[in-house]
Design an enzyme around this catalytic site. Structure first.
Site, PDB file in Angstrom:
ATOM      1  N   THR A   1      -9.424   5.250   7.590  1.00 42.68           N
ATOM      2  CA  THR A   1     -10.034   4.006   8.028  1.00 42.68           C
ATOM      3  C   THR A   1     -10.807   4.259   9.324  1.00 42.68           C
ATOM      4  O   THR A   1     -10.732   5.323   9.916  1.00 42.68           O
ATOM      5  CB  THR A   1      -9.007   2.870   8.199  1.00 42.68           C
ATOM      6  OG1 THR A   1      -9.710   1.622   8.271  1.00 42.68           O
ATOM      7  CG2 THR A   1      -8.144   3.051   9.428  1.00 42.68           C
TER       8      THR A   1
ATOM      9  N   GLY B   1       0.069  -0.037  12.543  1.00 46.76           N
ATOM     10  CA  GLY B   1       0.055  -1.455  12.213  1.00 46.76           C
ATOM     11  C   GLY B   1      -1.162  -1.858  11.422  1.00 46.76           C
ATOM     12  O   GLY B   1      -1.387  -1.373  10.321  1.00 46.76           O
ATOM     13  N   LEU B   2      -1.992  -2.725  12.023  1.00 46.47           N
ATOM     14  CA  LEU B   2      -3.123  -3.272  11.281  1.00 46.47           C
ATOM     15  C   LEU B   2      -4.401  -3.230  12.104  1.00 46.47           C
ATOM     16  O   LEU B   2      -4.366  -3.161  13.331  1.00 46.47           O
ATOM     17  CB  LEU B   2      -2.829  -4.703  10.817  1.00 46.47           C
ATOM     18  CG  LEU B   2      -2.659  -5.789  11.887  1.00 46.47           C
ATOM     19  CD1 LEU B   2      -3.993  -6.418  12.246  1.00 46.47           C
ATOM     20  CD2 LEU B   2      -1.717  -6.856  11.362  1.00 46.47           C
TER      21      LEU B   2
ATOM     22  N   CYS C   1      -9.912   3.531   2.938  1.00 45.02           N
ATOM     23  CA  CYS C   1      -8.601   3.494   2.283  1.00 45.02           C
ATOM     24  C   CYS C   1      -8.594   4.268   0.971  1.00 45.02           C
ATOM     25  O   CYS C   1      -7.738   4.071   0.121  1.00 45.02           O
ATOM     26  CB  CYS C   1      -8.142   2.053   2.066  1.00 45.02           C
ATOM     27  SG  CYS C   1      -8.056   1.110   3.597  1.00 45.02           S
TER      28      CYS C   1
ATOM     29  N   GLY D   1       1.140   5.877   7.195  1.00 42.90           N
ATOM     30  CA  GLY D   1       0.840   5.829   5.776  1.00 42.90           C
ATOM     31  C   GLY D   1      -0.622   5.447   5.581  1.00 42.90           C
ATOM     32  O   GLY D   1      -1.335   5.119   6.526  1.00 42.90           O
ATOM     33  N   GLY D   2      -1.079   5.506   4.365  1.00 44.55           N
ATOM     34  CA  GLY D   2      -2.449   5.115   4.056  1.00 44.55           C
ATOM     35  C   GLY D   2      -3.408   6.278   4.102  1.00 44.55           C
ATOM     36  O   GLY D   2      -3.043   7.418   4.373  1.00 44.55           O
ATOM     37  N   ASP D   3      -4.658   5.979   3.819  1.00 45.09           N
ATOM     38  CA  ASP D   3      -5.693   6.996   3.727  1.00 45.09           C
ATOM     39  C   ASP D   3      -6.551   6.945   4.987  1.00 45.09           C
ATOM     40  O   ASP D   3      -6.035   6.932   6.094  1.00 45.09           O
ATOM     41  CB  ASP D   3      -6.518   6.767   2.446  1.00 45.09           C
ATOM     42  CG  ASP D   3      -7.213   8.023   1.963  1.00 45.09           C
ATOM     43  OD1 ASP D   3      -8.108   8.519   2.673  1.00 45.09           O
ATOM     44  OD2 ASP D   3      -6.891   8.503   0.864  1.00 45.09           O
TER      45      ASP D   3
END
Length: 173
Positions: free
Chosen positions: A38, A111-112, A129, A34-36
Site C-alpha cells: 500500500t 492499523g489502517l 493490496c 499482514g497484507g500486501d
C-alpha cells in the site's frame, strides 16, 4: 511518499524500479504487518492503535472488524455507504481504506490508512493490496471537495473510542 510491503506481499505488486522510486521521491519498506502493498502519503489518515487484545477479550479478526466498522461509520457521516470498498456508479470496485495489522503477545501493531485528500496518482505505481482489477478512492474523490483532516481525525478517534469502550464494557474491562 512511502510504500509498505507486508509479510505476505508480492514484490511484483510494486511497479517501479528503485531508480523510478527515487525519481518520484518515494521509498519502499518491507514491514512485518499482514497484507500486501500500500501507499502512505500526504492527505491520508494513518491510525495505528496499540491495544492489548487480551484486555478487550478480542481476537485479531474481531479487532480488524472493529477497525472496519469505525471506517464504515466515518464514511457514513459523509454520506458514503461503504465498507473498505465502494461499488456503485463506476465499473470497478475501489478501496477507500487499507488495513494491515499484526499482534505480538496480544499487543497490536500497524492499523489502517484512510484516504482523505490523498493524491491517488501514487496508487497507479502499485497493485494496491495486490489487486490488479480494482481501484482506489478517497473521501475527496467521492465527495468532489477537500475534507478537513482534523474533522476526519476527530470522527475516527470518536468512533474507535465508542467501539472499543463498548467492547471493554461488555467484558467488564
Amino acid at each position: 511518499h512511502v510504500y509498505t510491503l507486508g509479510r505476505s506481499g508480492k514484490e511484483n505488486n510494486m511497479l517501479l524500479s528503485d531508480e523510478q522510486l527515487k525519481a518520484i521521491d518515494a521509498t519502499l519498506y518491507h514491514i512485518d504487518r499482514g497484507g500486501d502493498i500500500t501507499y502512505h502519503g500526504p492527505g491520508q489518515l494513518v491510525c495505528y492503535p496499540i491495544l492489548n487484545l487480551e484486555e478487550f477479550q478480542l481476537g485479531l479478526k474481531e479487532y480488524v472488524h472493529l477497525l472496519e466498522e469505525a471506517v464504515i461509520r466515518v464514511c457514513a457521516f459523509y454520506g458514503i455507504e461503504a465498507g473498505l470498498w465502494l461499488e456503485g456508479d463506476t465499473p470497478r470496485a475501489r478501496k477507500i481504506c487499507a488495513i494491515g495489522v499484526r499482534s505480538s503477545h496480544y499487543v497490536t501493531m500497524h492499523g489502517l490508512a484512510l484516504n482523505v485528500n490523498t493524491d491517488l496518482r501514487y496508487f497507479s505505481y502499485i497493485h494496491p493490496c495486490g489487486f490488479i482489477d480494482k481501484g482506489v478512492t478517497s473521501l475527496r474523490q467521492e465527495l468532489k471537495h477537500d475534507v478537513p483532516m482534523d474533522e476526519v481525525k476527530q470522527r475516527l478517534e470518536g468512533e474507535l473510542r465508542i467501539l472499543f469502550q463498548c467492547q471493554a464494557a461488555k467484558y467488564g474491562a
